[in-house]
Write a protein that holds these residues in place. Structure first.
Motif, PDB file in Angstrom:
ATOM      1  N   ARG A 165      -0.052  -5.136  -8.270  1.00 16.89           N
ATOM      2  CA  ARG A 165      -0.220  -3.682  -8.350  1.00 16.89           C
ATOM      3  C   ARG A 165       1.053  -2.968  -7.933  1.00 16.89           C
ATOM      4  O   ARG A 165       1.448  -1.962  -8.536  1.00 16.89           O
ATOM      5  CB  ARG A 165      -1.383  -3.227  -7.460  1.00 16.89           C
ATOM      6  CG  ARG A 165      -2.763  -3.568  -7.967  1.00 16.89           C
ATOM      7  CD  ARG A 165      -3.849  -3.028  -7.050  1.00 16.89           C
ATOM      8  NE  ARG A 165      -3.809  -1.563  -7.003  1.00 16.89           N
ATOM      9  CZ  ARG A 165      -3.409  -0.854  -5.948  1.00 16.89           C
ATOM     10  NH1 ARG A 165      -2.974  -1.465  -4.858  1.00 16.89           N
ATOM     11  NH2 ARG A 165      -3.428   0.457  -5.993  1.00 16.89           N
ATOM     12  N   GLU A 209      -1.752   8.071  -3.752  1.00 14.62           N
ATOM     13  CA  GLU A 209      -2.057   6.676  -3.449  1.00 14.62           C
ATOM     14  C   GLU A 209      -0.923   5.977  -2.735  1.00 14.62           C
ATOM     15  O   GLU A 209      -1.149   5.172  -1.826  1.00 14.62           O
ATOM     16  CB  GLU A 209      -2.381   5.924  -4.742  1.00 14.62           C
ATOM     17  CG  GLU A 209      -2.694   4.443  -4.513  1.00 14.62           C
ATOM     18  CD  GLU A 209      -3.095   3.717  -5.782  1.00 14.62           C
ATOM     19  OE1 GLU A 209      -3.400   2.502  -5.694  1.00 14.62           O
ATOM     20  OE2 GLU A 209      -3.124   4.356  -6.865  1.00 14.62           O
ATOM     21  N   TRP A 210       0.326   6.275  -3.117  1.00 14.09           N
ATOM     22  CA  TRP A 210       1.465   5.494  -2.651  1.00 14.09           C
ATOM     23  C   TRP A 210       2.386   6.230  -1.684  1.00 14.09           C
ATOM     24  O   TRP A 210       3.200   5.587  -1.003  1.00 14.09           O
ATOM     25  CB  TRP A 210       2.300   5.025  -3.845  1.00 14.09           C
ATOM     26  CG  TRP A 210       1.555   4.161  -4.804  1.00 14.09           C
ATOM     27  CD1 TRP A 210       0.956   4.559  -5.960  1.00 14.09           C
ATOM     28  CD2 TRP A 210       1.320   2.756  -4.685  1.00 14.09           C
ATOM     29  NE1 TRP A 210       0.348   3.486  -6.585  1.00 14.09           N
ATOM     30  CE2 TRP A 210       0.565   2.361  -5.823  1.00 14.09           C
ATOM     31  CE3 TRP A 210       1.671   1.780  -3.760  1.00 14.09           C
ATOM     32  CZ2 TRP A 210       0.166   1.044  -6.046  1.00 14.09           C
ATOM     33  CZ3 TRP A 210       1.282   0.467  -3.970  1.00 14.09           C
ATOM     34  CH2 TRP A 210       0.533   0.112  -5.098  1.00 14.09           C
ATOM     35  N   GLY A 256       0.781  -1.225   0.000  1.00 11.98           N
ATOM     36  CA  GLY A 256       0.000   0.000   0.000  1.00 11.98           C
ATOM     37  C   GLY A 256       0.814   1.276   0.000  1.00 11.98           C
ATOM     38  O   GLY A 256       0.249   2.368   0.086  1.00 11.98           O
TER      39      GLY A 256
END
Length: 301
Positions: free
Chosen positions: A242, A279-280, A194
Motif C-alpha cells: 500500500r 490518510e497519510w 501508515g
C-alpha cells in the motif's frame, strides 16, 4: 488561527522534530523523556520489536547474546537496556544502526561503553563523525567499530541475519536487515508504516531510491513476513505494498506538474495530495512537506 497559520505551525513542528533526531546526545537530553515507556512485542523465535520514542528497535536474543537494531535517543538508554534484560541476562553483543539519525543512534555511546560492538554502513560512521564534530561531542564509544559497504551476514542466536545496503533511499547509509530464519525484516526509516516518509535529501536520500528499495524488499518477502518499520506499528507485506503504491502515485502527480513547468511554491499551492493527506499526512510529515520533499528529490533542487 487561519489555515495558513496552521500549515506554518505544523511545518515548524515537523522541522523541529526532524532537527532533534539529527542532533547529538547532549542536545537530545533537553527533551523530557521521563514519561516514555518502552513496550516490547514478541515476534517469535527470540525476535522482538521495542517501541518508545524514536525509531523502532529490533532485538534478537538467544545463547549468543542480545543483538540490537537501533537504540533510539540517549536519555532512553537505561530504559531500553532494562527492557532487553527482561528477555536476556547476557550483555548486548551488537548494536546495528539502520542509518545515522539521532533517534536511531542516540544510545550508541551507552551501549558502546557497556561493551556492545556498534555496526553500521560506512557512510553512517562518517556522518556521525561529521555531525558530532560540529557539536564538539565526538565519543569513540558512540561510533561504529564495524562498517560495511554493500552487505554482511551474522550467524547469531541460531539466526541468519543478512544486512543489505540499498541505493540511497532515506539516506545514503541505510541498512535493511533480514532475519531469515524468523521471517522478519527491519527496514529502518526506509519504511514509515501508515504515513508519508521522511526522505533526508540533504543526507543523500532519494524518492526514487526509496521506491526502488520498497520494490526490492517486496520481492524478497512473503505474506507471512513480519516487517519492523522505522516508525509506526508492526507491518506485513500488504502494508508495504500500500505504501509503495501511494508513493508511486505521489511521484506521478508531482512529476506531471514539474513537466508542466510549475516550480515548488506553485506546486504546493496546487495542493496535489489533498485527497491523500487525510490518510497519510497526519504523522511526522504533513502534505505540504511531502510535496516539497518530492519536488526537490525529482527536480534535483
Amino acid at each position: 488561527m487561519t489555515g495558513r497559520d496552521f500549515r506554518i505551525g505544523a511545518s515548524a513542528i515537523v522541522t523541529a522534530f526532524a532537527l532533534t533526531a539529527l542532533l547529538p546526545s547532549a542536545a537530545q537530553a533537553q527533551r523530557d523523556f521521563s514519561k516514555v515507556e518502552i513496550t516490547t512485542i514478541s515476534l517469535g523465535d527470540g525476535i522482538f520489536m521495542l517501541q518508545g520514542a524514536g525509531g523502532n528497535i529490533g532485538l534478537s536474543v538467544g545463547e549468543d547474546g542480545p543483538f540490537v537494531i537501533d537504540d533510539q535517543f540517549a536519555p532512553l538508554s537505561d530504559k531500553i537496556m532494562a527492557a532487553i534484560k527482561v528477555q536476556s541476562d547476557q550483555p548486548v553483543a551488537f548494536v546495528l544502526n539502520t542509518h545515522y539519525h539521532g533517534d536511531h543512534t542516540g544510545g550508541n555511546e551507552a551501549f558502546g561503553k557497556a561493551g556492545a560492538h556498534i555496526v553500521a554502513h560506512d557512510n553512517v560512521r562518517q556522518r556521525l563523525l561529521e555531525r558530532d564534530k560540529e557539536a564538539d561531542a565526538v565519543s569513540p564509544d558512540a561510533l561504529p567499530v564495524i562498517t560495511f559497504s554493500d552487505s554482511l551476514t551474522f550467524h547469531w542466536n541460531e539466526q541468519e541475519i543478512y544486512v543489505w545496503h540499498p541505493n540511497p533511499a532515506h539516506t545514503d547509509g541505510d541498512a535493511i536487515i533480514f532475519m531469515n530464519d524468523a521471517n522478519v525484516v527491519h527496514m529502518g526509516d526506509v519504511f514509515f508504516n501508515g504515513g508519508y516518509p521522511y526522505i533526508d535529501i540533504g543526507a543523500g536520500g532519494s524518492l526514487n531510491g526509496y521506491i526502488e528499495t520498497h520494490e526490492k524488499v517486496l520481492g524478497m518477502i512473503d505474506s507471512d513476513t513480519k516487517i519492523i518499520p522505522g516508525h509506526g506499528p508492526l507491518a506485513k507485506k500488504a502494508d508495504l505494498e500500500r505504501t509503495v503504491s501511494m508513493l508511486k502515485d505521489v511521484r506521478q502527480r508531482i512529476q506531471s506538474l514539474i513537466d508542466a513547468g510549475l516550480e515548488e511554491d506553485a506546486i504546493v499551492a496546487d495542493d496535489p495530495l489533498s485527497d491523500l493527506n487525510g490518510e497519510w499526512g497526519g504523522g511526522f510529515i504533513n502534505g505540504e512537506r511531502m510535496v516539497r520533499t518530492v519536488y526537490r528529490s525529482l527536480s534535483g533542487d
